[in-house]
Design a protein around this motif. Sequence first.
Motif, mmCIF file in Angstrom:
data_model
loop_
_atom_site.group_PDB
_atom_site.id
_atom_site.type_symbol
_atom_site.label_atom_id
_atom_site.label_comp_id
_atom_site.label_asym_id
_atom_site.label_seq_id
_atom_site.Cartn_x
_atom_site.Cartn_y
_atom_site.Cartn_z
ATOM 1 N N SER A 82 -19.426 -109.532 73.750
ATOM 2 C CA SER A 82 -18.738 -109.976 74.970
ATOM 3 C C SER A 82 -17.671 -108.973 75.389
ATOM 4 C CB SER A 82 -18.112 -111.352 74.745
ATOM 5 O OG SER A 82 -19.094 -112.312 74.429
ATOM 6 N N GLU A 83 -16.898 -108.506 74.405
ATOM 7 C CA GLU A 83 -15.857 -107.531 74.716
ATOM 8 C C GLU A 83 -16.473 -106.226 75.213
ATOM 9 O OE1 GLU A 83 -11.982 -106.017 75.122
ATOM 10 O OE2 GLU A 83 -12.793 -108.064 74.911
ATOM 11 N N ARG B 5 -17.703 -106.750 78.763
ATOM 12 C CA ARG B 5 -16.574 -106.785 79.703
ATOM 13 C C ARG B 5 -16.077 -105.370 80.014
ATOM 14 N NH1 ARG B 5 -11.333 -106.326 79.531
ATOM 15 N NH2 ARG B 5 -11.330 -106.084 77.261
ATOM 16 N N LYS B 6 -15.936 -104.556 78.944
ATOM 17 C CA LYS B 6 -15.473 -103.192 79.159
ATOM 18 C C LYS B 6 -16.499 -102.380 79.952
ATOM 19 C CE LYS B 6 -12.476 -102.881 75.094
ATOM 20 N NZ LYS B 6 -12.214 -102.162 73.826
ATOM 21 N N GLU C 222 -18.633 -103.551 82.180
ATOM 22 C CA GLU C 222 -18.586 -103.973 83.576
ATOM 23 C C GLU C 222 -17.361 -103.383 84.270
ATOM 24 O OE1 GLU C 222 -20.767 -105.675 85.452
ATOM 25 O OE2 GLU C 222 -22.117 -105.475 83.727
ATOM 26 N N GLU C 223 -16.247 -103.338 83.538
ATOM 27 C CA GLU C 223 -15.061 -102.727 84.136
ATOM 28 C C GLU C 223 -15.288 -101.251 84.416
ATOM 29 O OE1 GLU C 223 -11.885 -103.413 81.477
ATOM 30 O OE2 GLU C 223 -11.617 -105.545 81.985
#
Length: 291
Positions: free
Chosen positions: A220-221, A224-225, A227-228
């Motif tokens: 998940s982390e 998220r990174k 996608e950022e």
Amino acid sequence: MNNKTLLIIAGLLLAVLAVGSSAFVIKETEKAVLLRFGEVVRSDFTPGLYFKIPLVHQLRRFDARVQTVDSSPVRMLNAENKFMMVDSYAKYRILDVERHYVATRGDERNAVRLLSEQINDRLRNQFGVRDLHEVVSGQRDELMAEITKNLNEVAKTNLGVEVIDVRVKRIDLPPEVSESVFQRMRAGRELEARDHRAKGEEAAERIRANADRQVVEIESEAYRKAEELRGSGDAQATSIYSAAFSKDPEFYRFTRSLKAYEDSFNDRADMLLIEPDSEFFRYLKNSDGKR
């Protein structure tokens, strides 16, 4: 040599023989009793030189050092009504030599036999109220200490000896008893193994669940990174494209048209019908006129 000389020599020889047969030495490792026609007249000898009357007194010596009674294996029954072959031994030494002589008539074999009987009787009594585990390992030291104490009291009174220690060398089981003990031990070990296995599986499940949770958190982390980063890259790309296309809006429109045609004709079988007076042909005519 005359007769008088011979008599003197003979007298001296007899005196030497008399002294030699009457004198005796008690060593530090010995105890002794002095008998007169079979009756004990003295037993309190200390190490040193002593004299006795030949033909009247007799001397009996005994070993004062620690001695061993090695009994033969004896069949005994324990509290579980199971037979065992018990092999034991005892350490003893003579304290009261007069009492010892009277009890054994000076024969050490009698002392060994009497001690062996006393040892076996006490082992049989103690084993009869204990199970196999207690006599083999659980209470073995306490059992031997209690037997030694009780036997020592009786041996001092009856045999004049001090029992220093009683030990069991070996305990053998008959085949049928050995098999039942083996099966019981095996069942106990299997139960213990199942318990350890269950605890291990429980711990493994906790570790596995924790690892799965960490995997989900890490993924998940990472997503998220990613996608950022992707969003930041797209924003930078858009900004770059915007800056580049703003310098030549006509070229930008042309490239957009090419991109639209490229997306439309993805297959060789695709066809495009265009009227002669369409905007496409007007664009081409205007482009030729500019050149």
